[in-house]
Design an enzyme around this catalytic site. Sequence first.
Site, PDB file in Angstrom:
ATOM      1  CG  LEU A  33      61.367  48.353  46.572  1.00 12.76           C
ATOM      2  CD1 LEU A  33      60.760  47.719  45.329  1.00 12.76           C
ATOM      3  CD2 LEU A  33      60.300  48.537  47.652  1.00 12.76           C
ATOM      4  N   GLY A  36      62.970  42.268  52.534  1.00 12.08           N
ATOM      5  CA  GLY A  36      61.752  42.280  53.350  1.00 12.08           C
ATOM      6  C   GLY A  36      60.544  42.627  52.486  1.00 12.08           C
ATOM      7  CG  HIS A  37      60.153  46.555  50.736  1.00  8.48           C
ATOM      8  ND1 HIS A  37      61.361  47.180  50.834  1.00  8.48           N
ATOM      9  CD2 HIS A  37      59.274  47.308  51.453  1.00  8.48           C
ATOM     10  CE1 HIS A  37      61.248  48.270  51.569  1.00  8.48           C
ATOM     11  NE2 HIS A  37      59.988  48.364  51.963  1.00  8.48           N
ATOM     12  CD  GLN A  61      54.617  57.185  56.238  1.00 11.94           C
ATOM     13  OE1 GLN A  61      53.744  56.977  55.407  1.00 11.94           O
ATOM     14  NE2 GLN A  61      55.303  56.204  56.791  1.00 11.94           N
ATOM     15  CE  LYS A 151      62.257  47.598  60.458  1.00  8.94           C
ATOM     16  NZ  LYS A 151      61.455  48.733  60.237  1.00  8.94           N
ATOM     17  CB  SER A 187      64.991  48.783  58.209  1.00 10.37           C
ATOM     18  OG  SER A 187      64.841  50.176  58.072  1.00 10.37           O
TER      19      SER A 187
HETATM   20  O1  PAF Z   1      55.569  50.946  56.086  1.00  9.62           O
HETATM   21  C1  PAF Z   1      55.754  51.778  55.189  1.00  9.62           C
HETATM   22  O2  PAF Z   1      56.669  51.654  54.348  1.00  9.62           O
HETATM   23  C2  PAF Z   1      54.849  52.999  55.095  1.00  9.62           C
HETATM   24  O3  PAF Z   1      54.480  53.430  56.352  1.00  9.62           O
HETATM   25  C3  PAF Z   1      53.609  52.772  54.203  1.00  9.62           C
HETATM   26  C4  PAF Z   1      52.696  51.707  54.766  1.00  9.62           C
HETATM   27  C5  PAF Z   1      54.055  52.401  52.798  1.00  9.62           C
HETATM   28  C6  PAF Z   1      52.801  54.063  54.112  1.00  9.62           C
HETATM   29  O4  PAF Z   1      53.546  55.109  53.570  1.00  9.62           O
END
Ligand code: PAF
Length: 282
Positions: A33, A36-37, A61, A151, A187
């Site tokens: 984190l 941004g988060h 993903q 972003k 990021s």
């Molecule tokens: O943007 C992200 O951090 C990821 O793609 C998410 C939305 C948490 C899904 O794993």
Amino acid sequence: MNLFREKSNLIVKLTNLKKNNFRIGLVPTMGALHKGHISLVKKSIKENDYTIVSIFVNPTQFNNKKDLNLYPKNLTKDCNYLDSISADIIVFAPEISDIYDKKVSAKKFNFYDLDKFMEGRYRKGHFNGVATIVTHLFNIIKPNNAYFGEKDFQQLRIIQELVRDNNIPVNVIGCQTIREKDGLALSSRNIKLSKHYRKIASKIYEIINYVRINFSSMSFLEIYTYVEKFFDNIPEIKLEYFTIAESKILQPVKEKIKNKKYRAFIAVRLNGIRLIDNMELN
Ligand code: PAF
């Protein structure tokens, strides 16, 4: 800190909260984190009675195993960071087996070509993985509001479409990109950059901001030529793509049409670290 490692326990907690009609905000993350988060978390705290931050590095993903293995992980540090914001935040950090059972694979979705270019083109299957985990999280948590950063603008548009297409009762809220002083978008991957590459990374902002400022006076050909030459002079940065696309349907465009909104999208690699950014142009 309210840390939940199992979805069954979280569901019990949420069922109690929902009985009292509390509004639930969800901030989905993959951890590591940063500010941004935290800006999403703070917005959620303001707009809801309870905020859940999910921390889950979603394997489906990642189309590149190396990228997945390199992804920074530190749950204790993340929990302490969230605790310093508010002790009421609920953290959901499940194991892979709790989310995916035996089959760790993504479902296939129709994103109506929103995934055809930019990230969708360069990270095959990425958005199916994102939509799979986000759907799981929405089903488990059933939040009133869910917060996503601009972003990852293509991701944000795809999730908005996913929710609309499947009638999922959640408000998807897009939040402004938070930047370092020199413009670099925050990021989780930035911490992987050495001092030298970190300094050079500010060039990403420099070029898209240049395009934003000069968008009305330059033709598309001039812009694309300028961007290519700009990166030709920076051997440390490998440009993966630079694309100007219409903001809603995310299709690349070659000429400006009145009353349409456009965004510039960029992905680069610096010493193997992949960074993306985007900016509204008009
Ligand atoms: O943007 C992200 O951090 C990821 O793609 C998410 C939305 C948490 C899904 O794993």
